[in-house]
Design a protein around this motif. Structure first.
Motif, mmCIF file in Angstrom:
data_model
loop_
_atom_site.group_PDB
_atom_site.id
_atom_site.type_symbol
_atom_site.label_atom_id
_atom_site.label_comp_id
_atom_site.label_asym_id
_atom_site.label_seq_id
_atom_site.Cartn_x
_atom_site.Cartn_y
_atom_site.Cartn_z
ATOM 1 N N ASP A 154 0.856 -1.191 0.000
ATOM 2 C CA ASP A 154 0.000 0.000 0.000
ATOM 3 C C ASP A 154 0.892 1.241 0.000
ATOM 4 O OD1 ASP A 154 -1.663 2.120 0.587
ATOM 5 O OD2 ASP A 154 -2.830 1.044 2.106
ATOM 6 N N GLU A 156 0.449 4.141 0.757
ATOM 7 C CA GLU A 156 0.310 5.008 1.936
ATOM 8 C C GLU A 156 1.536 4.852 2.856
ATOM 9 O OE1 GLU A 156 -1.954 7.202 2.840
ATOM 10 O OE2 GLU A 156 -1.892 7.324 5.035
ATOM 11 N N MET A 228 -6.715 6.440 -5.301
ATOM 12 C CA MET A 228 -5.842 5.675 -4.394
ATOM 13 C C MET A 228 -6.735 4.832 -3.472
ATOM 14 S SD MET A 228 -2.426 5.675 -3.754
ATOM 15 C CE MET A 228 -1.613 7.244 -3.977
HETATM 16 C C1 LIG Z 1 -3.282 4.169 -13.254
HETATM 17 S S1 LIG Z 1 -2.847 2.638 -12.570
HETATM 18 C C2 LIG Z 1 -1.096 2.617 -12.692
HETATM 19 C C3 LIG Z 1 -0.564 2.797 -14.074
HETATM 20 C C4 LIG Z 1 0.878 2.419 -14.239
HETATM 21 N N1 LIG Z 1 1.785 3.208 -13.427
HETATM 22 C C5 LIG Z 1 1.325 2.426 -15.682
HETATM 23 O O1 LIG Z 1 2.469 2.017 -15.901
HETATM 24 O O2 LIG Z 1 0.588 2.803 -16.605
HETATM 25 C C6 LIG Z 1 -3.082 2.919 -10.845
HETATM 26 C C7 LIG Z 1 -2.760 1.737 -9.996
HETATM 27 O O3 LIG Z 1 -2.660 2.203 -8.648
HETATM 28 C C8 LIG Z 1 -2.986 1.107 -7.831
HETATM 29 N N2 LIG Z 1 -3.231 1.591 -6.473
HETATM 30 C C9 LIG Z 1 -4.339 2.188 -5.981
HETATM 31 N N3 LIG Z 1 -4.173 2.483 -4.688
HETATM 32 C C10 LIG Z 1 -2.933 2.081 -4.357
HETATM 33 C C11 LIG Z 1 -2.187 2.105 -3.152
HETATM 34 N N4 LIG Z 1 -2.691 2.629 -2.020
HETATM 35 N N5 LIG Z 1 -0.949 1.586 -3.162
HETATM 36 C C12 LIG Z 1 -0.417 1.050 -4.291
HETATM 37 N N6 LIG Z 1 -1.092 0.989 -5.453
HETATM 38 C C13 LIG Z 1 -2.333 1.497 -5.496
HETATM 39 C C14 LIG Z 1 -4.172 0.479 -8.513
HETATM 40 O O4 LIG Z 1 -4.348 -0.874 -8.109
HETATM 41 C C15 LIG Z 1 -3.797 0.639 -9.978
HETATM 42 O O5 LIG Z 1 -3.242 -0.536 -10.478
#
Ligand SMILES: C[S@@+](CC[C@H](N)C(=O)[O-])C[C@H]1O[C@@H](n2cnc3c(N)ncnc32)[C@H](O)[C@@H]1O
Length: 425
Positions: A154, A156, A228
């Motif tokens: 996570d 965070e 997020m």
């Molecule tokens: C827009 S996508 C990432 C796109 C990626 N960086 C790319 O190469 O295109 C956003 C990602 O953030 C992840 N995500 C959401 N909340 C998160 C958190 N608290 N910690 C880590 N990952 C998180 C989601 O699961 C999702 O896969």
């Protein structure tokens, strides 16, 4: 894409980069540095979107959703659009040897980061969703791209195992700036993060400010990202003013006032008052600074959201369905939202106005039109100074400006001392 259809992934990739550069030249935007350009020209985006037509894979503005919430259909994960990725990489100013934490994996951006930091660098990419990490790992492996550490975690909490980082690049929409990022970024480091500022998502590029736990924004860019999840997940209250399925109208109240929903529902049912501001923009002029300016200046700030059916049924004038600037009157009985109309005889130009509802419709629509005019006269194309300080900072020690108090931090926006020309797009 250009008129001739590219036939190989390599051709499609080069053509995407040329489109991106041409568009930015046309808009007067900063161009990707030669190093970012070289990364975009080299990393095979098609490896992360197998099976998708090349025209979609290499459309610079297309984010491709790879996972949705089965119940709500809300996008949970995507491979981000090349255009915003290029902007964020540029803002991150990655150098060979940098240690980088990417929050939110897709594989593509991590591969670009890898290209930019080189063999001596260190790339860590974390995602809260194990399926996303599996998918990214598989794609990277099949493309033969090595040297990226993927993990389920996570964001965070950052990722202490591989800290410190020279750069943190978050690719999911955050609401707050967690203490772990402050703790894990090395001196002189940068954080690039899409963050909601009174409900408006802007990609903030942050550097350390004067004092422990303080960050100052050095660039603001428009962006859209999935939300997020995890410990930092935050949902703004969104009371509905019209509930009929397919015609819903809501008010998203990020750091906004508490409202009397009954009064505002009654207000929406009354005939509107429409006022115009004489503030016009040409089709190409960016107006995101207007939204930010009003969000900062208005006390009763909200974003009006709507389903298409509400506009089709004439409940609202045409609006940006995902969030149109709105202002609520001091007494909570009335509100106004921004509207536009074509401006006289000038092609590609439009004028802003406000639609007021409720007993104080005229008053609140007038207040909104004043804000729009103020923006038109004094703040066009500017961006506010944004400071982030720990929540423990006493009120009297905060810089002046609009203070948004979040779980871990205060965000302070100020329009007096704004960002420079280079950071305005
Ligand atoms: C827009 S996508 C990432 C796109 C990626 N960086 C790319 O190469 O295109 C956003 C990602 O953030 C992840 N995500 C959401 N909340 C998160 C958190 N608290 N910690 C880590 N990952 C998180 C989601 O699961 C999702 O896969």
């Amino acid at each position: 894409m250009p008129s001739h259809t590219p036939i190989t992934p390599e051709q499609a990739r080069q053509s995407m980069v040329e489109d991106l550069i041409r568009e930015r030249v046309g808009l007067g935007m900063e161009l990707p540095s030669p190093r970012v350009e070289s990364a975009l020209r080299s990393v095979p985006r098609d490896a992360f979107l197998p099976g998708l037509p090349l025209t979609e894979v290499y459309d610079q503005h297309q984010a491709v959703v790879t996972k949705r919430d089965p119940e709500t259909d809300v996008a949970l994960s995507s491979v981000s659009a090349p255009s915003i990725i290029a902007t964020m990489l540029q803002r991150a100013d990655l150098r060979p040897g940098h240690r980088v934490l990417e929050i939110g994996s897709g594989g593509y951006n991590a591969a670009l980061i890898r290209h930019l930091v080189g063999e001596r660098g260190q790339v860590t990419s974390i995602d809260i969703d194990p399926e996303v990490v599996d998918r990214a790992t598989r794609c990277l492996k099949e493309a033969g791209l090595e040297g990226i550490h993927l993990a389920v975690a996570d964001g965070e909490h950052g990722y202490p195992d591989r800290a410190p980082y020279d750069r943190v690049i978050a690719t999911a929409g955050a609401w707050d700036f967690p203490p772990a990022w402050d703790a894990q970024v090395a001196p002189g480091g940068r954080v690039v993060v899409p963050m909601r500022v009174r409900g408006l998502t802007r990609c903030l590029t942050l550097e350390r400010g004067a004092g422990a736990g303080r960050w100052r924004c050095v660039a603001v860019d428009v962006c859209g990202f999935v939300r997020m999840q995890g410990a930092g997940e935050h949902w703004e209250p969104m009371p509905l003013l019209h509930e009929a399925e397919g015609r819903q109208v809501g008010l998203r109240l990020e750091d906004g006032p508490s409202v009397d929903v009954g009064a505002l529902r009654a207000a929406l049912a009354q005939d509107p008052v429409v006022l115009w501001s004489s503030t016009c923009v040409g089709g190409m002029e960016p107006t995101d600074s207007q939204d930010l300016y009003m969000a900062c200046a208005a006390d009763g700030w909200a974003l009006l959201t709507a389903q298409r059916g509400a506009v089709e049924a004439g409940i609202l004038r045409p609006v940006v369905l995902s969030g149109t600037p709105a202002v609520i009157s001091d007494d909570g009985t009335s509100f106004a939202y921004r509207c536009i109309r074509g401006s006289d005889g000038t092609e590609d130009a439009y004028e802003f106005g406000a639609v007021g509802h409720g007993p104080r419709a005229r008053h609140v629509a007038h207040a909104m039109v004043e804000l729009i005019s103020d923006w038109g006269r004094h703040h066009r194309g500017r961006r506010p100074k944004i400071d982030i300080l720990p929540a423990s900072t006493p009120r009297e020690a905060l810089p002046s400006g609009r203070v948004l108090t979040k779980r871990h931090t205060h965000t302070v926006l100020n329009w007096t001392d704004t960002l420079g020309e280079k950071e305005r797009h």
